[in-house]
Design an enzyme around this catalytic site. Structure first.
Site, short mmCIF file in Angstrom:
data_model
loop_
_atom_site.label_atom_id
_atom_site.label_comp_id
_atom_site.label_asym_id
_atom_site.label_seq_id
_atom_site.Cartn_x
_atom_site.Cartn_y
_atom_site.Cartn_z
N GLY A 30 0.89 -1.28 0.02
CA GLY A 30 0.44 0.09 -0.09
C GLY A 30 0.58 1.04 -0.06
CD GLU A 31 4.08 5.09 -2.67
OE1 GLU A 31 3.72 4.38 -3.98
OE2 GLU A 31 4.68 5.50 -2.47
CG PHE A 34 -1.33 10.19 5.89
CD1 PHE A 34 -1.06 11.83 6.13
CD2 PHE A 34 -2.83 10.07 5.82
CE1 PHE A 34 -1.95 12.61 5.31
CE2 PHE A 34 -3.20 11.06 5.44
CZ PHE A 34 -3.46 12.35 5.56
CB SER A 35 1.52 5.20 5.59
OG SER A 35 0.97 4.06 4.96
CB VAL A 37 1.23 -1.02 3.61
CG1 VAL A 37 1.02 -2.20 4.93
CG2 VAL A 37 0.90 0.36 5.16
CE LYS A 86 0.36 3.97 8.36
NZ LYS A 86 -1.78 4.33 8.66
CG ASP A 173 -9.82 8.58 6.22
OD1 ASP A 173 -11.08 8.50 5.26
OD2 ASP A 173 -8.68 8.31 5.97
P1 ADP Z 1 -2.01 5.28 4.78
O1 ADP Z 1 -2.66 5.78 6.55
O2 ADP Z 1 -1.69 5.52 3.54
O3 ADP Z 1 -3.59 5.26 4.20
P2 ADP Z 1 -3.93 2.35 5.48
O4 ADP Z 1 -3.23 1.99 7.44
O5 ADP Z 1 -4.58 3.12 5.65
O6 ADP Z 1 -2.36 3.60 5.77
O7 ADP Z 1 -2.87 1.25 5.38
C1 ADP Z 1 -2.17 1.23 3.24
C2 ADP Z 1 -3.21 0.13 2.75
O8 ADP Z 1 -2.20 -0.57 3.37
C3 ADP Z 1 -3.79 0.02 3.21
O9 ADP Z 1 -5.97 0.42 2.46
C4 ADP Z 1 -3.94 -1.59 2.82
O10 ADP Z 1 -4.11 -2.18 1.34
C5 ADP Z 1 -2.73 -2.47 3.00
N1 ADP Z 1 -2.71 -2.47 4.65
C6 ADP Z 1 -2.74 -1.88 6.05
N2 ADP Z 1 -2.18 -2.49 6.90
C7 ADP Z 1 -2.09 -3.52 6.64
C8 ADP Z 1 -2.97 -5.11 7.26
N3 ADP Z 1 -2.53 -4.52 8.57
N4 ADP Z 1 -2.71 -6.31 6.92
C9 ADP Z 1 -2.20 -6.11 5.42
N5 ADP Z 1 -2.87 -5.03 4.54
C10 ADP Z 1 -3.17 -3.69 5.24
MG MG Z 2 -5.86 4.35 4.44
#
Ligand code: ADP
Ligand code: MG
Length: 391
Positions: A30-31, A34-35, A37, A86, A173
């Site tokens: 994930g991108e 804010f982060s 992943v 993350k 959110d």
């Molecule tokens: P951001 O603040 O950048 O949106 P998120 O916490 O929503 O960060 O994480 C971004 C993405 O990473 C999520 O939409 C998901 O696809 C993936 N992701 C985050 N946490 C997990 C997790 N525990 N297991 C699997 N995928 C995750």
């Molecule tokens: Mg998110």
């Protein structure tokens, strides 16, 4: 792209001393704003005697029982074989990062909320370690969902919301990418508390929290006209009064009307509205359902459905005057049944089934313009729709 991901992963491994000894990075998953992943394997996983041996299926994981201090400290530390790492961007303020980690820590016992395993900091860089949760891509599965599937999906989401709201926390959110759902196991977890806040954080009194009589009185006096659109369609009327500050954090298209109306005393009800938008998306088979570029457009979209009359009343709750000359916004708006029939191009001879009607009744309770009348997460779990097939 590949090489930039590679470079990202290299940097993460180099920045944190000892990282390579603990985690094996697998891929970037994930991108966001804010982060970034990553999925990784916890190398020492085998060394721990743990009951969480279910690969990616977090639904099998139950938090240690909360029977008082001693039993908690004795319960074995549960570990996940696969983790989501993350990496929070350094541009996020330390206060913001701390807020996210603190809230996740508070919510660690909550069902359907992705628990925080641990977190590390190296200089200005912070990473949060969460159990990896296998999930589908919402865009790939939402059109195929049956009404019972939708009820199960929402039951899981509202279970998370109920416990988050019991902790007096607003997620802020709620949207499909922050609710990781596996359509095969039909389990989901809520993630991303990056915008979450405790109820009542820097809130100033808003009219909506006052008794109806007081409100009427004050509405007659000073009103806000930031939402007026009677000069040029789509543009706010110029207003020399100082603008009101309210938390607008969230995602376009999922913001509750009171957020758009700059309510200064927002409650957990904002999350229920956003959950309603998810339901509307699924039922209408359109993603994104709302597609506004800014808050004024977002109000126009909502007003098109609900009609100017109800929208005006909704604005007045927060001391906002909503005026519009946009011809597509009628006085009365449309029923949700109509909206869903139109957006799915249903022929007249294929009327809504009783189950669909039940889902729409529930939708109307989630997308109630007045936050004080909107269904709560607890009430939602008691609603007939979320109890479909449960008896
Ligand atoms: P951001 O603040 O950048 O949106 P998120 O916490 O929503 O960060 O994480 C971004 C993405 O990473 C999520 O939409 C998901 O696809 C993936 N992701 C985050 N946490 C997990 C997790 N525990 N297991 C699997 N995928 C995750
Ligand atoms: Mg998110």
């Amino acid at each position: 792209v590949e090489s930039s991901v590679q470079a990202d992963m290299e940097r993460l491994q180099e920045d944190f001393p000892g990282f390579r000894d603990r985690y094996r990075l697998i891929k970037r998953i994930g991108e966001g704003t804010f982060s970034t992943v990553f999925k990784a394997e916890d190398i020492h996983y085998d060394r721990y005697d743990n009951s969480w041996d279910h690969e990616d299926d977090l639904s099998k994981w139950t938090p240690p029982p909360l029977k008082g201090r001693s039993s908690r400290s004795r319960s074995p530390r549960k570990r996940a074989r696969f983790v989501a790492i993350k990496k929070i961007y350094v541009t996020s303020s330390p206060a913001r990062i701390l807020n996210e980690l603190e809230l996740l820590h508070d919510l660690r016992q909550c069902p359907s909320v992705c628990p925080l395993i641990t977190a590390f900091r190296h200089t200005d860089q912070v990473v949060a370690i969460l159990p990896y949760f296998r999930h589908g891509d919402f865009r790939a599965y939402f059109r195929e969902m049956t009404i019972p599937d939708i009820a199960i999906y929402l039951r899981s989401l509202f279970t998370a919301l109920k416990s988050v709201h019991e902790h007096k926390i607003l997620h802020r959110d709620i949207k499909p990418t922050n609710f990781l759902y596996d359509p095969t196991t039909q389990h989901g977890v809520l993630v991303d508390f990056g915008l979450a806040e405790r109820e009542g954080t820097d809130s100033k009194p808003c009219l909506c929290h006052e008794a109806r009589e007081t409100r009427k009185h004050r509405q007659a006096g000073s009103v806000w006209a930031q939402t007026s659109m009677n000069t040029q369609p789509g543009y706010p009327k110029s207003d020399t009064r100082p603008s009101r500050r309210a938390n607008r954090a969230g995602t376009r298209g999922f913001r509750a009307p009171e957020v758009l109306f700059k309510c200064t005393e927002q409650t957990t009800a904002i999350d229920v509205w956003s959950a309603g938008v998810i339901l509307l998306t699924i039922l209408s088979k359109r993603f994104p359902f709302f597609n506004s570029a800014d808050d004024v457009e977002a109000m126009i979209e909502i007003a098109t459905i609900f009609g100017s009359k109800r929208m005006k009343a909704a604005g007045l709750l927060h001391g906002c005057v909503f005026e519009t000359t946009i011809p597509t916004i009628g006085q009365q708006g449309f029923t949700m049944e109509k909206i869903i029939l139109w957006s799915t191009c249903r022929a007249e001879d294929k009327p809504l089934t009783p189950d669909e009607k039940l889902a729409i009744r529930f939708l109307e309770r989630c997308m109630e313009l007045d936050p004080s009348r909107r269904i709560s997460a607890q009430e939602a779990l008691d609603h007939e729709f979320l109890n479909m097939g449960m008896s």
